[in-house]
Enzyme design. Structure first.
Site, mmCIF file in Angstrom:
data_model
loop_
_atom_site.group_PDB
_atom_site.id
_atom_site.type_symbol
_atom_site.label_atom_id
_atom_site.label_comp_id
_atom_site.label_asym_id
_atom_site.label_seq_id
_atom_site.Cartn_x
_atom_site.Cartn_y
_atom_site.Cartn_z
ATOM 1 N N SER A 51 37.485 -11.005 18.095
ATOM 2 C CA SER A 51 36.727 -10.460 19.239
ATOM 3 C C SER A 51 35.893 -11.586 19.817
ATOM 4 O O SER A 51 35.786 -12.657 19.223
ATOM 5 C CB SER A 51 35.790 -9.347 18.775
ATOM 6 O OG SER A 51 34.652 -9.906 18.137
ATOM 7 N N ASP A 52 35.274 -11.372 20.962
ATOM 8 C CA ASP A 52 34.258 -12.324 21.386
ATOM 9 C C ASP A 52 32.935 -11.877 20.758
ATOM 10 O O ASP A 52 32.838 -10.826 20.121
ATOM 11 C CB ASP A 52 34.182 -12.428 22.916
ATOM 12 C CG ASP A 52 33.560 -13.766 23.349
ATOM 13 O OD1 ASP A 52 32.938 -14.444 22.482
ATOM 14 O OD2 ASP A 52 33.669 -14.140 24.525
ATOM 15 N N TRP A 53 31.916 -12.668 20.966
ATOM 16 C CA TRP A 53 30.611 -12.447 20.323
ATOM 17 C C TRP A 53 30.095 -11.026 20.623
ATOM 18 O O TRP A 53 29.753 -10.717 21.757
ATOM 19 C CB TRP A 53 29.631 -13.501 20.838
ATOM 20 C CG TRP A 53 28.298 -13.487 20.175
ATOM 21 C CD1 TRP A 53 27.258 -12.640 20.457
ATOM 22 C CD2 TRP A 53 27.850 -14.331 19.120
ATOM 23 N NE1 TRP A 53 26.199 -12.912 19.654
ATOM 24 C CE2 TRP A 53 26.525 -13.960 18.812
ATOM 25 C CE3 TRP A 53 28.432 -15.378 18.397
ATOM 26 C CZ2 TRP A 53 25.777 -14.599 17.827
ATOM 27 C CZ3 TRP A 53 27.679 -16.007 17.421
ATOM 28 C CH2 TRP A 53 26.373 -15.613 17.141
#
Ligand code: BGC
Length: 761
Positions: free
Chosen positions: A289-291
């Protein structure tokens, strides 16, 4: 026909057989390795508890790069699959030791870091690298960065960012390779090859990450994290091709976008991750995932709770969660409730473990920097300088004011807030960049001209955003006492990058006034712009004799710029993105659709010329802006040189071919000027009539050639059916028969054209 003598004919056939065997062997070896890895993954998986499986899906931030007691305990308990942002080699080694020696199953960690454009040695921002149109140098740059990062124990970079970016307001355009799917694909693949090398198990190879899947570059209004509304046909024809190319190049990992794509956030988007990435493209790697982008799905209003967000993300295909902890907190309950089954969890764990085995992490113990080439070596700095020099784009050069003549120059005024700033020249995302290595333009100009030239330096503005003009008089004085003035303007690194979008992309502060003031000194004015995006610089063009666009050039900004200013090398960079005249033209890109009423050259009437009390302009209705026309300030692919190039003799062979047969497009490029220089020859194609409308032009190939004065060279491009294929109304990819235009030249405005026909039979 080529006649091969008997001896060499058998030699040739032996060579062919050997090549074939080598190829079969390589494929067989790759398959055997893959099978061996799968076997090891399965063996490990059977030994894992549910908690350990969930642990592999967690990516934890090392606060300030350190290993807290909490992180140590989590790693020891097998609750962590990856750590990001630990780059101190002692910390990394200790983390790996705890994971491999103190956790029950001894599974090593993926150590992630944003190695975006260099590590200690900072290369130009990716948008600048793209301006070099040189995949080979981009690959070498990524290799250099991988080696520098690996010496600190990093084994995974969150790069390349291959978001097609057509909006200069968007701060992250700096991290992109620009607006064109072909250029972005080619450079994305070059970076992946550079980071990963031929063999991921080799020391110095680090896993690359194709990000952000997908459409992030089209954030509405250029505002970071904005909604993304892209019809599937444009997703497939424009935004996805670089990601498909990344899969084909063997990229180890993918990262989802923060974006809400057509109503479904990318981190919970089954269409993107299942239908396209896994089912159609057969991506075998890991998706991170992204942050906190899983957590964000609650804020998006897509998931009712963190638990639902975890459910949506894992079932859509996000294997690893960056920074937030919804998987850790909620997967046990989701499994107990049977909303998630073990097969889904196992599939994600397999993807994580497979990358760890592919990287050979189980066989590596400690990272010893002594095993790696020294960071920021002279060799690395030379490479950075070369890439930077090729990334510089000469936009204007009235009266051939550039290059400056070292022999006749007695004095030079060096003005502006970006002339001598070892930090701002590095650009966004430079966690590990070392300002002590930076060579600034001022230093390099002093070095290149030597003591006999008086260099008068006036900063004139504290920052690019300053409004006070009190130091302008000093700048004007320096210019009037000098043979010429070079101004270093633009925007600081903080003005681009993540969450740093701008609605107004003019030169900030009072920089335009500074140019005007310096102009009044009556000396040649050269403007060098350091920026993370295209800026709307039209208002300064009248007052600047020459303009060089330098992006954020990195560690070796100074020596590269000095070489160009003084003609040691001719500029050869070309714009990887269209430059608008005014921000209201955005989005503006060369590969637009024609519309039903395209403007014709010379038919435009400006708002200032429209008579009062009139209901008609007297012109036919066309697709333009009354106050800004329809042309950009500078087109995609544009860039001047100290010489001139002429293109001639374009031909396509065969000019009529069956769909499926390759055609060859070629032309002759000649250096008709007086200095040796590089030129980037570009091939554009238009599929004139399609089952869906096609762009007016699309880049299909490019070639950097070096030519001496008077020298000619043929550039030749092969176009296969695949190069001409596109997704049509039925979302199938096909090449359609019909007429095609092909242009070869030095920018997207190339005029030299030949046509060809593809037939169905
Ligand atoms: C960015 C990613 C980056 C990640 C880790 C996020 O905010 O969008 O591109 O890789 O942070 O630093």
């Amino acid at each position: 026909m080529t006649v091969i003598p008997a001896f060499s004919r058998s030699a040739a056939s032996l060579l062919c057989t050997l090549a074939l065997l080598a190829c079969v062997n390589t494929t067989a070896r790759a398959e055997a390795t893959r099978a061996a890895i799968d076997e090891r993954v399965e063996r490990l998986l059977t030994q894992m508890t549910v908690a350990e499986k969930i642990g592999q899906l967690a990516q934890v931030n090392a606060d300030e790069g350190k290993m807290s007691a909490k992180l140590r305990a989590a790693v020891k308990a097998g609750m962590v699959g990856s750590v990001l942002n630990a780059v101190d080699v002692a910390t990394v080694n200790e983390l790996q030791r705890v994971a491999m020696q103190e956790s029950r199953l001894g599974i090593p960690l993926l150590m992630g870091r944003d190695v975006i454009h260099g590590f200690k040695t900072v290369l130009p921002i990716p948008l600048g690298q793209a301006a070099a149109w040189n995949p080979d140098l981009v690959q070498q740059g990524a290799r250099m960065a991988a080696l520098e990062a690996a010496a600190s124990g990093v084994n995974w970079t969150f790069a390349p960012m291959i978001d097609v970016s057509r909006d200069p307001r968007w701060g992250r355009i700096a991290e992109s390779f620009g607006e064109d799917p072909h250029l972005v694909s080619v450079l994305g693949v070059a970076s992946i090859r550079g980071f990963q090398g031929d063999d991921l198990t080799r020391p110095g190879a680090i896993a690359a990450c194709a990000k952000h899947f997908v459409g992030y570059g089209a954030s509405e209004g250029g505002r970071d994290y904005g909604f993304v509304g892209i019809p599937e046909i444009d997703l497939r024809n424009v935004y996805m091709p670089p990601f498909k190319a990344a899969v084909d190049a063997g990229v180890a990992t993918f990262m989802t976008a923060f974006s809400d794509v057509n109503g479904v956030p990318a981190s919970g988007n089954r269409f993107l991750m299942q239908t396209v990435l896994r089912d159609e493209w057969k991506f075998p790697g890991l998706v991170v995932s992204d942050w906190e982008s899983i957590l964000d799905m609650v804020v998006h209003g897509f998931a009712a709770s963190e638990k639902d967000a975890a459910f949506e993300a894992l079932s859509a295909g996000v294997d690893m969660e960056m920074a937030s902890t919804t998987y850790r907190d909620h997967l046990p309950a989701l499994l107990a409730e049977k909303r998630i089954d073990m097969a889904t969890l196992d599939a994600a764990v397999r993807n994580v473990l497979r990358v760890k085995f592919r990287l050979g992490l189980f066989e590596r113990t400690v990272t010893d920097p002594a095993d790696y080439p020294p960071v920021a070596s002279e060799q690395n700095l030379a490479l950075a300088k070369k890439l930077t020099a090729q990334s510089l784009v000469l936009l204007q050069n009235r009266g051939a004011v550039l290059p400056l003549e070292r022999q006749s120059l007695r004095s030079l005024a060096v003005i502006g807030p970006m002339a001598d700033d070892d930090y701002e020249q590095l650009g966004t995302w430079i966690y590990d960049g070392d300002t002590a290595l930076s060579r600034t333009p001022l230093q390099a100009i002093r070095d290149i001209v030597g003591p006999q030239v008086a260099v008068r330096h006036v900063r004139a503005m504290e920052t690019t955003r300053s409004r006070t003009t009190t130091a302008f008089a000093e700048a004007v004085d320096a210019a009037s006492r000098s043979d010429a003035a070079v101004l270093f303007l633009g925007e600081e690194s903080i003005l681009s990058g993540e969450a740093h979008s701008r609605a107004d992309i003019d030169l900030p502060g009072n920089q335009m006034e500074l140019v005007r003031a310096v102009r009044s000194a009556g000396k040649p004015v050269i403007v060098v712009i350091l920026a993370g995006r295209p800026l709307t610089i039209e208002p300064i063009l009248g007052d600047a004799d020459a303009v060089v666009y330098a992006w954020h050039p990195g560690t070796m900004a100074g020596p590269a710029i000095a070489d160009i200013l003084f003609g040691v090398e001719s500029p050869s960079g070309k714009l990887p993105v269209t430059f608008p005249r005014v921000v209201g033209q955005v989005p503006i890109y060369y590969a637009q659709r024609n519309t039903g009423k395209p403007p014709l050259p010379g038919t435009f009437l400006h708002i200032d010329d429209i008579k009062v009390r009139t209901s008609q302009t007297g012109l036919k209705n066309k697709s333009w802006y009354l106050d800004a026309g329809y042309e950009p300030l500078y087109p995609f692919g544009y860039g001047l040189s100290y010489t001139s190039f002429a293109y001639s003799d374009i031909a396509v062979t065969p000019s009529r071919a069956r769909v499926g047969m390759p055609v060859q497009v070629r032309a002759v490029v000649t250096n008709v000027g007086k200095v040796e220089a590089d030129e980037v020859a570009q091939l554009y194609v238009q599929d004139v009539v399609g089952s869906v409308t096609r762009p007016v032009r699309e880049l299909k190939g490019f070639q950097r050639v070096r030519l001496e004065p008077g020298e000619s060279r043929e550039v030749s491009f092969q176009l296969t059916a695949d190069d001409l294929a596109f997704y049509g109304r039925d979302m199938r990819r096909a090449t359609e028969p019909g007429t095609f235009h092909a242009w070869i030249g030095g920018s997207s405005k190339a005029e030299l054209r030949a046509d060809f026909e593809l037939t169905a039979d």
